[in-house]
Write a protein that holds these residues in place. Structure first.
Motif, PDB file in Angstrom:
ATOM      1  N   ILE A 316      44.298  -3.352 -52.985  1.00 37.42           N
ATOM      2  CA  ILE A 316      43.817  -4.797 -53.265  1.00 37.42           C
ATOM      3  C   ILE A 316      44.959  -5.609 -53.563  1.00 37.42           C
ATOM      4  CG2 ILE A 316      41.572  -4.118 -53.838  1.00 37.42           C
ATOM      5  CD1 ILE A 316      42.253  -4.025 -56.777  1.00 37.42           C
ATOM      6  N   ASN A 317      44.565  -7.227 -53.777  1.00 35.86           N
ATOM      7  CA  ASN A 317      45.715  -7.963 -53.864  1.00 35.86           C
ATOM      8  C   ASN A 317      45.367  -8.140 -55.538  1.00 35.86           C
ATOM      9  OD1 ASN A 317      47.454  -9.822 -53.826  1.00 35.86           O
ATOM     10  ND2 ASN A 317      46.295 -11.606 -52.982  1.00 35.86           N
ATOM     11  N   SER A 318      45.970  -7.246 -56.210  1.00 31.55           N
ATOM     12  CA  SER A 318      45.794  -6.923 -57.840  1.00 31.55           C
ATOM     13  C   SER A 318      46.259  -8.223 -58.443  1.00 31.55           C
ATOM     14  CB  SER A 318      46.569  -5.926 -58.339  1.00 31.55           C
ATOM     15  OG  SER A 318      45.938  -4.847 -57.684  1.00 31.55           O
ATOM     16  N   PRO A 319      47.234  -9.088 -58.080  1.00 29.53           N
ATOM     17  CA  PRO A 319      47.698 -10.192 -58.816  1.00 29.53           C
ATOM     18  C   PRO A 319      46.516 -11.315 -59.045  1.00 29.53           C
ATOM     19  CG  PRO A 319      49.381  -9.757 -57.326  1.00 29.53           C
ATOM     20  CD  PRO A 319      48.094  -8.760 -56.875  1.00 29.53           C
ATOM     21  N   ALA A 320      45.675 -11.399 -57.985  1.00 34.09           N
ATOM     22  CA  ALA A 320      44.653 -12.156 -58.024  1.00 34.09           C
ATOM     23  C   ALA A 320      43.353 -11.688 -58.503  1.00 34.09           C
ATOM     24  CB  ALA A 320      44.319 -12.481 -56.462  1.00 34.09           C
ATOM     25  N   VAL A 321      42.975 -10.298 -58.583  1.00 38.42           N
ATOM     26  CA  VAL A 321      41.819  -9.931 -58.954  1.00 38.42           C
ATOM     27  C   VAL A 321      41.763  -8.910 -60.164  1.00 38.42           C
ATOM     28  CG1 VAL A 321      40.791 -10.285 -56.771  1.00 38.42           C
ATOM     29  CG2 VAL A 321      41.758  -7.908 -57.179  1.00 38.42           C
ATOM     30  N   LEU A 322      43.160  -8.432 -60.478  1.00 41.34           N
ATOM     31  CA  LEU A 322      43.081  -7.422 -61.521  1.00 41.34           C
ATOM     32  C   LEU A 322      43.704  -7.909 -62.866  1.00 41.34           C
ATOM     33  CD1 LEU A 322      43.966  -3.790 -60.648  1.00 41.34           C
ATOM     34  CD2 LEU A 322      41.760  -4.746 -60.714  1.00 41.34           C
ATOM     35  N   LEU A 323      43.168  -7.327 -64.116  1.00 34.63           N
ATOM     36  CA  LEU A 323      43.848  -7.754 -65.233  1.00 34.63           C
ATOM     37  C   LEU A 323      44.847  -6.546 -65.649  1.00 34.63           C
ATOM     38  CD1 LEU A 323      40.812  -8.556 -67.618  1.00 34.63           C
ATOM     39  CD2 LEU A 323      42.482 -10.196 -66.593  1.00 34.63           C
ATOM     40  N   PRO A 324      46.016  -6.618 -66.685  1.00 29.34           N
ATOM     41  CA  PRO A 324      47.006  -5.547 -66.673  1.00 29.34           C
ATOM     42  C   PRO A 324      46.086  -4.362 -67.347  1.00 29.34           C
ATOM     43  CG  PRO A 324      47.309  -7.580 -68.064  1.00 29.34           C
ATOM     44  CD  PRO A 324      46.225  -7.960 -67.199  1.00 29.34           C
ATOM     45  N   THR A 325      44.866  -4.531 -67.588  1.00 23.40           N
ATOM     46  CA  THR A 325      44.232  -3.258 -68.326  1.00 23.40           C
ATOM     47  C   THR A 325      43.555  -2.712 -67.084  1.00 23.40           C
ATOM     48  OG1 THR A 325      42.294  -4.815 -68.262  1.00 23.40           O
ATOM     49  CG2 THR A 325      43.674  -4.404 -70.271  1.00 23.40           C
ATOM     50  N   LEU A 326      43.480  -2.967 -65.770  1.00 24.73           N
ATOM     51  CA  LEU A 326      43.025  -2.612 -64.594  1.00 24.73           C
ATOM     52  C   LEU A 326      41.464  -2.921 -64.326  1.00 24.73           C
ATOM     53  CD1 LEU A 326      44.951   0.919 -64.163  1.00 24.73           C
ATOM     54  CD2 LEU A 326      45.569  -1.663 -63.666  1.00 24.73           C
ATOM     55  N   GLN A 327      40.973  -3.785 -65.197  1.00 27.32           N
ATOM     56  CA  GLN A 327      39.641  -4.159 -65.111  1.00 27.32           C
ATOM     57  C   GLN A 327      39.587  -5.319 -64.014  1.00 27.32           C
ATOM     58  OE1 GLN A 327      39.881  -5.195 -69.254  1.00 27.32           O
ATOM     59  NE2 GLN A 327      37.656  -4.698 -69.419  1.00 27.32           N
ATOM     60  N   TYR A 328      38.741  -5.303 -63.414  1.00 24.68           N
ATOM     61  CA  TYR A 328      38.340  -6.385 -62.291  1.00 24.68           C
ATOM     62  C   TYR A 328      38.097  -7.713 -63.073  1.00 24.68           C
ATOM     63  CZ  TYR A 328      36.597  -8.721 -58.015  1.00 24.68           C
ATOM     64  OH  TYR A 328      36.366  -9.449 -56.928  1.00 24.68           O
ATOM     65  N   LYS A 329      38.739  -8.734 -62.814  1.00 20.19           N
ATOM     66  CA  LYS A 329      38.590 -10.135 -63.392  1.00 20.19           C
ATOM     67  C   LYS A 329      37.269 -10.281 -63.602  1.00 20.19           C
ATOM     68  CE  LYS A 329      43.256 -12.005 -62.942  1.00 20.19           C
ATOM     69  NZ  LYS A 329      44.053 -12.785 -61.939  1.00 20.19           N
ATOM     70  N   GLU A 330      36.184 -10.372 -62.514  1.00 20.17           N
ATOM     71  CA  GLU A 330      35.012 -10.842 -62.661  1.00 20.17           C
ATOM     72  C   GLU A 330      33.990 -10.067 -63.085  1.00 20.17           C
ATOM     73  OE1 GLU A 330      34.138 -12.556 -58.840  1.00 20.17           O
ATOM     74  OE2 GLU A 330      35.814 -13.898 -58.951  1.00 20.17           O
ATOM     75  N   ASN A 331      34.376  -8.532 -63.463  1.00 20.12           N
ATOM     76  CA  ASN A 331      33.534  -7.696 -64.019  1.00 20.12           C
ATOM     77  C   ASN A 331      34.196  -6.772 -64.808  1.00 20.12           C
ATOM     78  OD1 ASN A 331      31.816  -5.766 -64.608  1.00 20.12           O
ATOM     79  ND2 ASN A 331      31.181  -5.180 -62.597  1.00 20.12           N
ATOM     80  N   PRO A 332      34.353  -6.928 -66.010  1.00 24.30           N
ATOM     81  CA  PRO A 332      35.226  -6.033 -66.792  1.00 24.30           C
ATOM     82  C   PRO A 332      34.930  -4.723 -66.816  1.00 24.30           C
ATOM     83  CG  PRO A 332      34.010  -7.510 -68.368  1.00 24.30           C
ATOM     84  CD  PRO A 332      33.645  -7.960 -66.817  1.00 24.30           C
ATOM     85  N   TYR A 333      33.515  -4.063 -66.476  1.00 24.86           N
ATOM     86  CA  TYR A 333      33.253  -2.816 -66.482  1.00 24.86           C
ATOM     87  C   TYR A 333      33.522  -2.131 -65.320  1.00 24.86           C
ATOM     88  CZ  TYR A 333      30.442  -4.371 -70.658  1.00 24.86           C
ATOM     89  OH  TYR A 333      30.293  -4.724 -72.009  1.00 24.86           O
ATOM     90  N   LEU A 334      34.026  -2.909 -64.313  1.00 26.65           N
ATOM     91  CA  LEU A 334      34.701  -2.203 -62.973  1.00 26.65           C
ATOM     92  C   LEU A 334      36.086  -2.222 -63.069  1.00 26.65           C
ATOM     93  CD1 LEU A 334      33.896  -1.369 -60.241  1.00 26.65           C
ATOM     94  CD2 LEU A 334      34.205  -3.945 -59.240  1.00 26.65           C
ATOM     95  N   PHE A 335      36.502  -1.109 -63.029  1.00 27.09           N
ATOM     96  CA  PHE A 335      38.109  -0.809 -62.960  1.00 27.09           C
ATOM     97  C   PHE A 335      38.742  -0.377 -61.671  1.00 27.09           C
ATOM     98  CE2 PHE A 335      36.994  -0.337 -67.322  1.00 27.09           C
ATOM     99  CZ  PHE A 335      37.791  -0.606 -68.061  1.00 27.09           C
ATOM    100  N   PHE A 336      39.915  -0.736 -61.152  1.00 27.01           N
ATOM    101  CA  PHE A 336      40.447   0.122 -59.901  1.00 27.01           C
ATOM    102  C   PHE A 336      41.526   0.795 -60.794  1.00 27.01           C
ATOM    103  CE2 PHE A 336      38.176  -3.349 -57.826  1.00 27.01           C
ATOM    104  CZ  PHE A 336      37.941  -2.720 -56.550  1.00 27.01           C
ATOM    105  N   ALA A 337      41.898   2.170 -59.788  1.00 25.50           N
ATOM    106  CA  ALA A 337      42.960   2.891 -60.255  1.00 25.50           C
ATOM    107  C   ALA A 337      43.641   3.643 -59.035  1.00 25.50           C
ATOM    108  CB  ALA A 337      42.406   3.922 -61.277  1.00 25.50           C
ATOM    109  N   GLY A 338      44.736   3.995 -59.357  1.00 33.50           N
ATOM    110  CA  GLY A 338      45.459   4.628 -58.231  1.00 33.50           C
ATOM    111  C   GLY A 338      46.273   3.699 -57.249  1.00 33.50           C
TER     112      GLY A 338
END
Ligand code: FAD
Length: 436
Positions: A316-338
């Motif tokens: 994914i284009n993390s700079p646009a969609v992820l926080l450094p905590t790996l939370q998805y910016k628009e839904n903090p209960y969703l994480f991406f990993a790996g």
């Protein structure tokens, strides 16, 4: 639901599941194999190593060695498994791949907090904590879901990355700063060739050895608009001089003469410690990249922190969609990993599983998520993927170029400097460890 859903039992997914379970949090771990497999996986085991059995350098003066030590101190399951199933490999940490993955699989299967579900997950839940760790070969319904969530432009299926070198390793007596026709400041570093130097470079490039493509990558047509530099060179000696090596608008500062050809380096991180070689996406083998690209004036002693690649790789284009905590910016209960987050490598992927697991646990316990600073290897990676300024975001291995510099002027040998960086990082890890 009361449990955290982890999708994918690869290196990142099992690490995340373990971090949650050791904090007594129930986990549902969904894995599609053996019902459906990726073209690179060959077993039903969790945390399968799809290619090499090496986790790379072991010592902490090496950035990947530091990452390992940070993970060990944070009680990483992948590191426990790697240390237990180590095979002799000189200065590297390599493992017996079967016993490693079997041990990890047993740890997951016998864990009372983890419920294994063998199914292909085809939707991203919105009503529970979830970590998506479906890996670099994510496709089908899950890929469509991620594309829908992030927007088409924010999900990539391929990696066409040019090599990245450290600024410190460049010979700036040969390189000059300039932008073509003086447009846009002096943002580029320019490596000028004489005719003789260019001819030697070209001959070496067209005869250099390429890497073998995986069977499943051979019929990919996506790279038509993004040609490997060696293929362009193969079309004729002059072709590169009318493409990425064109010298027009880039006069030499001292004589104002136009060089025969110019390779441009573009800043790759906000600190300016890393530069990529513009237009040099390539299939060349890594040692060949080092040999041939070191013929570029100014790059004779270049340190390559990442080699050029062109392969199938979903991220994914993390700079646009992820926080450094790996939370998805628009839904903090969703994480991406790996590897899906835009890191590259077994250890890096597992480290992003560890971070997602720790932070999902923090949220589950109504605590603040943890941010590792970029003085650590884990924080360097999570900061790189969430703050990368370049519109052309490409996956990254761990290296000292993405870790905050020491900020001391004293000239130090590389090994000594890296030792200080490692000590500083491990201190922060120990402090954070005391809080989580
Ligand atoms: P994976 O380990 O691939 O795990 C993803 C898991 O999710 C898989 O088990 C998959 O079956 C499962 N899954 C996928 N979709 C779903 C779904 N919808 N529902 C349920 N489960 C699902 N790195 C190195 O350091 N060294 C190497 O030699 C190396 N070689 C590589 C070779 C290839 C061909 C590829 C593609 C990558 C390679 N990598 C290598 C890069 C990377 O480190 C590995 O791919 C690593 O396994 C990534 O870890 P991960 O946890 O992100 O994904």
């Amino acid at each position: 639901k009361n449990s955290v859903l982890v999708i994918g039992a690869g290196l990142a997914g099992v690490e995340a599941a373990y971090q949650l379970s050791k904090r007594n949090i129930p986990v549902e771990l969904a894995e599609m194999r053996p019902l459906r497999s990726s073209p690179a996986h060959h077993t039903d085991l969790f945390a399968e190593l799809v290619c090499s059995n090496s986790f790379r350098a072991a010592n902490v003066e090496n950035a990947v060695g530091l990452l390992k030590e940070e993970m060990r101190r944070l009680d990483s399951l992948i590191m426990q498994g790697a240390d237990k199933h180590r095979v002799p490999a000189g200065g590297a940490l390599a493992v017996d791949r079967t016993s490693f993955s079997q041990w990890i699989t047993d740890k997951m299967t016998n864990n009372p907090f983890i419920t294994i579900v063998h199914e292909e997950v085809t939707t991203i839940p919105t009503d529970r904590l979830c970590i998506i760790a479906t890996g670099p070969l994510t496709d089908g319904a899950m890929a469509e879901q991620i594309q829908q969530l992030t927007g088409e432009a924010y999900f990539h299926f391929h990696d066409a990355a040019a090599p990245i070198v450290t600024f410190d390793s460049l010979d700036m007596t040969k390189i000059y700063r300039a932008a073509r026709y003086n447009k846009g400041g002096a943002d580029y570093l320019n490596c000028p060739f004489t005719k003789d130097e260019y001819e030697i470079f070209w001959k070496n490039l067209i005869t250099a050895e390429c890497a073998e493509l995986h069977e499943f990558e051979k019929d990919d047509t996506v790279f038509e608009g993004c040609m490997p530099i060696e293929v362009m060179a193969g079309r004729g000696m002059e072709t590169m001089r009318f493409g990425p090596l064109k010298p027009v608008g880039l006069p030499l500062p001292e004589t104002q003469e136009i060089p025969y050809a110019v390779v441009q380096l573009r800043q790759d991180n906000s600190k300016g410690t890393l530069y990529n070689i513009v237009g040099f996406q390539t299939h060349l083998k890594f040692p060949e990249q080092k040999r041939v690209f070191s013929l570029i004036p100014g790059l004779e002693k270049a340190e390559f922190v990442r080699y050029g690649v062109m392969h199938r790789n979903s991220y994914i284009n993390s700079p646009a969609v992820l926080l450094p905590t790996l939370q998805y910016k628009e839904n903090p209960y969703l994480f991406f990993a790996g590897q899906l987050t835009g890191v590259e490598g077994y250890l890096e992927s597992a480290a992003m599983g560890l971070l997602a697991g720790i932070n999902a646990a923090q949220l589950y316990m109504n605590k603040d998520c943890i941010r590792f600073s970029s003085q650590t290897a884990i924080g360097g990676l999570s900061h790189y993927i969430s703050h990368h300024p370049n519109t052309n975001f490409q996956p990254m291995n761990i290296n000292f170029g993405i870790i905050e510099p020491l900020g001391v002027k004293k000239k130090m040998k590389k090994k000594e400097k890296n030792m200080f960086l490692a000590q500083r990082a491990l201190q922060e890890i120990d402090t954070i460890k005391g809080k989580i």
